[in-house]
Write an enzyme that holds these catalytic residues in place. Structure first.
Site, mmCIF file in Angstrom:
data_model
loop_
_atom_site.group_PDB
_atom_site.id
_atom_site.type_symbol
_atom_site.label_atom_id
_atom_site.label_comp_id
_atom_site.label_asym_id
_atom_site.label_seq_id
_atom_site.Cartn_x
_atom_site.Cartn_y
_atom_site.Cartn_z
ATOM 1 N N GLU A 155 -12.008 6.965 -0.379
ATOM 2 C CA GLU A 155 -11.854 7.411 0.759
ATOM 3 C C GLU A 155 -11.792 9.240 0.708
ATOM 4 O O GLU A 155 -11.120 9.631 -0.189
ATOM 5 C CB GLU A 155 -10.455 7.259 1.228
ATOM 6 C CG GLU A 155 -9.838 7.770 2.599
ATOM 7 C CD GLU A 155 -8.556 7.205 3.102
ATOM 8 O OE1 GLU A 155 -7.933 6.819 2.141
ATOM 9 O OE2 GLU A 155 -8.161 7.413 4.108
ATOM 10 N N HIS B 280 -4.125 10.111 -2.549
ATOM 11 C CA HIS B 280 -3.308 9.057 -2.486
ATOM 12 C C HIS B 280 -4.146 7.963 -3.541
ATOM 13 O O HIS B 280 -5.280 7.983 -3.301
ATOM 14 C CB HIS B 280 -2.584 8.310 -1.368
ATOM 15 C CG HIS B 280 -3.546 8.161 -0.358
ATOM 16 N ND1 HIS B 280 -4.062 8.639 0.416
ATOM 17 C CD2 HIS B 280 -4.275 6.882 -0.212
ATOM 18 C CE1 HIS B 280 -4.907 8.117 1.418
ATOM 19 N NE2 HIS B 280 -5.059 7.031 0.990
ATOM 20 N N HIS C 116 -8.240 1.344 -3.092
ATOM 21 C CA HIS C 116 -9.118 2.720 -2.912
ATOM 22 C C HIS C 116 -8.399 3.910 -3.461
ATOM 23 O O HIS C 116 -7.308 3.911 -3.429
ATOM 24 C CB HIS C 116 -9.379 2.979 -1.289
ATOM 25 C CG HIS C 116 -8.482 3.243 -0.550
ATOM 26 N ND1 HIS C 116 -7.972 2.147 0.389
ATOM 27 C CD2 HIS C 116 -8.056 4.397 -0.231
ATOM 28 C CE1 HIS C 116 -7.114 2.905 0.828
ATOM 29 N NE2 HIS C 116 -6.970 4.193 0.826
#
Ligand code: CO
Length: 134
Positions: free
Chosen positions: A130, A7, A79
């Site tokens: 991430e 994502h 992010h």
């Protein structure tokens, strides 16, 4: 180490306005808002064919994204999350190269119930990364 993009997270000041832009202006399918108190955010998922966008709104002033929104009042990309097969191995390898892992350096359970780590943006071209074990 890197698999698919899981994502892209965008911090937004007003979640229902941001969700309406994706739903009405951009014609995307969006989820109901979900509060994630352990992460300090409320999130709406924009569901795309090949990935998803997470619209993040801080729950309060102590949220990890509150300071980001102070610097970027209209919101911004916060992010990028990449999938990885073995988060422990990835974390060890990254630490050995001198890359900084946020927090105490060990994987935490992320917003989707899988272990995640966050990598310091100064070590990765100004991008908060991430990694999520999938
Ligand atoms: Co994320």
């Amino acid at each position: 180490m890197l698999g698919r993009v899981n994502h892209i997270a965008i911090a937004v000041p007003i979640l229902n306005e941001a969700a309406a832009i994706y739903r009405d202006t951009l014609g995307a399918r969006i989820s109901q808002p979900q509060s994630l108190p352990e992460h300090g955010v409320t999130v709406v998922f924009v569901e795309l064919e090949n990935t998803k966008i997470e619209l993040l709104e801080p729950l309060d002033d102590t949220s990890p994204i509150a300071a980001f929104l102070e610097r970027n009042p209209s919101g911004g990309i916060h992010h990028i999350c990449y999938e990885t097969r073995d988060i422990t191995a990835a974390a060890e390898k990254l630490k050995a190269t001198g890359a900084r892992i946020l927090g105490d350096g060990s994987p935490k359970i992320g917003a989707h119930g899988n272990p995640v780590i966050f990598l310091h943006p100064k070590d990765f071209n100004g991008t908060l990364i991430e990694l999520e074990e999938v």
